[in-house]
Design a protein around this motif. Sequence first.
Motif, PDB file in Angstrom:
ATOM      1  N   ALA A  17       0.870  -1.178   0.000  1.00 34.03           N
ATOM      2  CA  ALA A  17       0.000   0.000   0.000  1.00 34.03           C
ATOM      3  C   ALA A  17       0.896   1.214   0.000  1.00 34.03           C
ATOM      4  N   LEU A  18       0.504   2.236  -0.722  1.00 32.57           N
ATOM      5  CA  LEU A  18       1.239   3.465  -0.638  1.00 32.57           C
ATOM      6  C   LEU A  18       1.111   4.014   0.767  1.00 32.57           C
ATOM      7  N   PRO A  19       2.190   4.500   1.357  1.00 31.33           N
ATOM      8  CA  PRO A  19       2.105   5.043   2.700  1.00 31.33           C
ATOM      9  C   PRO A  19       1.132   6.208   2.754  1.00 31.33           C
ATOM     10  N   ALA A  20       0.485   6.342   3.881  1.00 32.36           N
ATOM     11  CA  ALA A  20      -0.466   7.432   4.058  1.00 32.36           C
ATOM     12  C   ALA A  20       0.275   8.766   4.093  1.00 32.36           C
ATOM     13  N   ALA A  21      -0.439   9.823   3.753  1.00 28.88           N
ATOM     14  CA  ALA A  21       0.156  11.150   3.824  1.00 28.88           C
ATOM     15  C   ALA A  21       0.616  11.428   5.242  1.00 28.88           C
ATOM     16  N   ARG A  22       1.781  12.097   5.350  1.00 31.05           N
ATOM     17  CA  ARG A  22       2.386  12.328   6.650  1.00 31.05           C
ATOM     18  C   ARG A  22       2.626  13.822   6.844  1.00 31.05           C
ATOM     19  N   ASP A  23       2.491  14.282   8.081  1.00 34.70           N
ATOM     20  CA  ASP A  23       2.779  15.665   8.405  1.00 34.70           C
ATOM     21  C   ASP A  23       3.801  15.737   9.535  1.00 34.70           C
ATOM     22  N   THR A  24       4.692  14.741   9.586  1.00 39.28           N
ATOM     23  CA  THR A  24       5.645  14.652  10.685  1.00 39.28           C
ATOM     24  C   THR A  24       6.872  15.508  10.457  1.00 39.28           C
ATOM     25  N   GLN A 261      10.388  21.034  -5.980  1.00 40.93           N
ATOM     26  CA  GLN A 261       9.084  21.677  -5.834  1.00 40.93           C
ATOM     27  C   GLN A 261       8.142  21.309  -6.983  1.00 40.93           C
ATOM     28  N   PRO A 262       8.586  21.397  -8.256  1.00 41.83           N
ATOM     29  CA  PRO A 262       7.710  20.946  -9.342  1.00 41.83           C
ATOM     30  C   PRO A 262       7.355  19.468  -9.239  1.00 41.83           C
ATOM     31  N   LEU A 263       8.305  18.639  -8.809  1.00 37.63           N
ATOM     32  CA  LEU A 263       8.017  17.210  -8.671  1.00 37.63           C
ATOM     33  C   LEU A 263       6.993  16.968  -7.572  1.00 37.63           C
ATOM     34  N   ALA A 264       7.101  17.692  -6.460  1.00 36.96           N
ATOM     35  CA  ALA A 264       6.127  17.537  -5.377  1.00 36.96           C
ATOM     36  C   ALA A 264       4.725  17.896  -5.858  1.00 36.96           C
ATOM     37  N   THR A 265       4.622  18.976  -6.610  1.00 42.43           N
ATOM     38  CA  THR A 265       3.318  19.388  -7.147  1.00 42.43           C
ATOM     39  C   THR A 265       2.750  18.307  -8.061  1.00 42.43           C
ATOM     40  N   TRP A 266       3.584  17.759  -8.916  1.00 44.73           N
ATOM     41  CA  TRP A 266       3.145  16.711  -9.853  1.00 44.73           C
ATOM     42  C   TRP A 266       2.742  15.448  -9.113  1.00 44.73           C
ATOM     43  N   LEU A 267       3.512  15.069  -8.119  1.00 46.14           N
ATOM     44  CA  LEU A 267       3.187  13.861  -7.347  1.00 46.14           C
ATOM     45  C   LEU A 267       1.838  14.014  -6.641  1.00 46.14           C
ATOM     46  N   ARG A 268       1.611  15.163  -6.047  1.00 50.07           N
ATOM     47  CA  ARG A 268       0.333  15.375  -5.357  1.00 50.07           C
ATOM     48  C   ARG A 268      -0.830  15.349  -6.344  1.00 50.07           C
ATOM     49  N   ALA A 269      -0.629  15.968  -7.482  1.00 49.68           N
ATOM     50  CA  ALA A 269      -1.701  16.008  -8.483  1.00 49.68           C
ATOM     51  C   ALA A 269      -2.076  14.615  -8.959  1.00 49.68           C
ATOM     52  N   ASN A 270      -1.102  13.707  -8.958  1.00 49.65           N
ATOM     53  CA  ASN A 270      -1.336  12.352  -9.465  1.00 49.65           C
ATOM     54  C   ASN A 270      -1.436  11.306  -8.355  1.00 49.65           C
ATOM     55  N   LYS A 271      -1.435  11.789  -7.098  1.00 42.91           N
ATOM     56  CA  LYS A 271      -1.583  10.905  -5.931  1.00 42.91           C
ATOM     57  C   LYS A 271      -0.520   9.795  -5.925  1.00 42.91           C
ATOM     58  N   ARG A 272       0.718  10.216  -6.176  1.00 41.88           N
ATOM     59  CA  ARG A 272       1.839   9.282  -6.181  1.00 41.88           C
ATOM     60  C   ARG A 272       2.931   9.762  -5.245  1.00 41.88           C
ATOM     61  N   GLN A 273       3.919   8.876  -5.026  1.00 40.38           N
ATOM     62  CA  GLN A 273       5.049   9.200  -4.164  1.00 40.38           C
ATOM     63  C   GLN A 273       6.357   8.820  -4.845  1.00 40.38           C
ATOM     64  N   ALA A 274       7.448   9.450  -4.388  1.00 39.47           N
ATOM     65  CA  ALA A 274       8.760   9.215  -4.988  1.00 39.47           C
ATOM     66  C   ALA A 274       9.788   8.935  -3.904  1.00 39.47           C
ATOM     67  N   LEU A 275      10.862   8.284  -4.329  1.00 38.72           N
ATOM     68  CA  LEU A 275      12.005   8.007  -3.463  1.00 38.72           C
ATOM     69  C   LEU A 275      13.264   8.430  -4.211  1.00 38.72           C
ATOM     70  N   ASN A 301       8.175  17.826   2.941  1.00 33.07           N
ATOM     71  CA  ASN A 301       7.175  17.340   1.981  1.00 33.07           C
ATOM     72  C   ASN A 301       7.107  15.811   2.008  1.00 33.07           C
ATOM     73  N   SER A 302       7.099  15.283   3.220  1.00 35.41           N
ATOM     74  CA  SER A 302       7.148  13.830   3.392  1.00 35.41           C
ATOM     75  C   SER A 302       5.852  13.132   3.011  1.00 35.41           C
ATOM     76  N   ASP A 303       4.820  13.891   2.645  1.00 29.84           N
ATOM     77  CA  ASP A 303       3.611  13.243   2.140  1.00 29.84           C
ATOM     78  C   ASP A 303       3.839  12.655   0.757  1.00 29.84           C
ATOM     79  N   VAL A 304       4.771  13.235  -0.006  1.00 26.97           N
ATOM     80  CA  VAL A 304       5.034  12.736  -1.359  1.00 26.97           C
ATOM     81  C   VAL A 304       6.451  12.197  -1.536  1.00 26.97           C
ATOM     82  N   PHE A 305       7.378  12.558  -0.639  1.00 24.59           N
ATOM     83  CA  PHE A 305       8.736  12.031  -0.721  1.00 24.59           C
ATOM     84  C   PHE A 305       8.959  11.029   0.408  1.00 24.59           C
TER      85      PHE A 305
END
Length: 349
Positions: A17-24, A261-275, A301-305
Amino acid sequence: MFSALTAALALAVAVYALPAARDTGAVQFVGTNIAGFDFGCSIQGACNLTQAYPPLSALGGPDGAGQMQHFSKDDGMNMFRLPVGWQFLVPSPGSPLDSANFAKYDQLVQACLATDAYCIIDIHNYARWNNQIIGQGGPTNDQFANVWSQLATKYAAQQKIVFGIMNEPHDVPDIDKWADTVQAAVTAIRAVAAKQMILLPGNDWTSAQQMPTKSGPALLKVKNPDGSFDGLIIDVHKYLDSDNSGTHTECVTDNISTAFQPLATWLRANKRQALNTETGGGNTASCAKYLCSQIAFLNANSDVFLGYVGWSAGAFSAATYELSEVPTKNGNTWTDSSLVKACIARKSS
């Protein structure tokens, strides 16, 4: 790479499962590459196996197992990437694993697993076998999927194994055909290993900057056999030197405005994450400045990274390699490189 963390340890990502969004304010994974089994592999995917230098004292190389134990225990690292040449694993595309060579590589994998860290199996061939691109004139997608099927079968029971499909594809003519190659590997892995993370590599040396506009749209179509995207993580790299090659000791940018920053925006728009599985620089003041800034952005930006993995420790020479993250040992005490101390380690060793 070409050729070739300031918060408490976060909870591990749930499998399948993709990890849940995090605000830590802290990414989940921090670590370094443990290189050596990839030595002798060129950017054209040709590997001279006589130059492979296993980072294992039991095989006559440096103490990569000890490095990982130190990084895990003293620095709070919880992920290691283990590059290996495709030719080291199999004598020809589509053939069975070379039992002797795989047994050697598996020693490094088991040493990684013994730290309780996540361990990335990384085929370090730049989308090629001997200068021929997979699925585009070189080995077939089925032949590439075959090696991943075999590796996934070996590690299907290990939930902390991460499958890194391919290191730094570059100059791949048709990105849609490359996405088909990635899909073939994902399908083969999921046939035997349903739960582990799989890293999806793009073109352009897996550039974080190029991902949103060039490779990303094609990779978004890669899915699990059940139609989901669970556990499918976008693999990116980003260095900080003047030409983004990761070959210079000085750094000139933190890559935030141009890449992350552009990658974070793109990841959020597509509900994906990157490493970010490769980043780093020299043990210099400029690299400490810019890498720490880049890492701070990823943490924020640990919700997407999901994390970052430095390049590189393992079999490199701490005295001569420009981007060395190799710790030195005196008696029972390990001492980190200045860049690891300043930016990458989660806690002071």
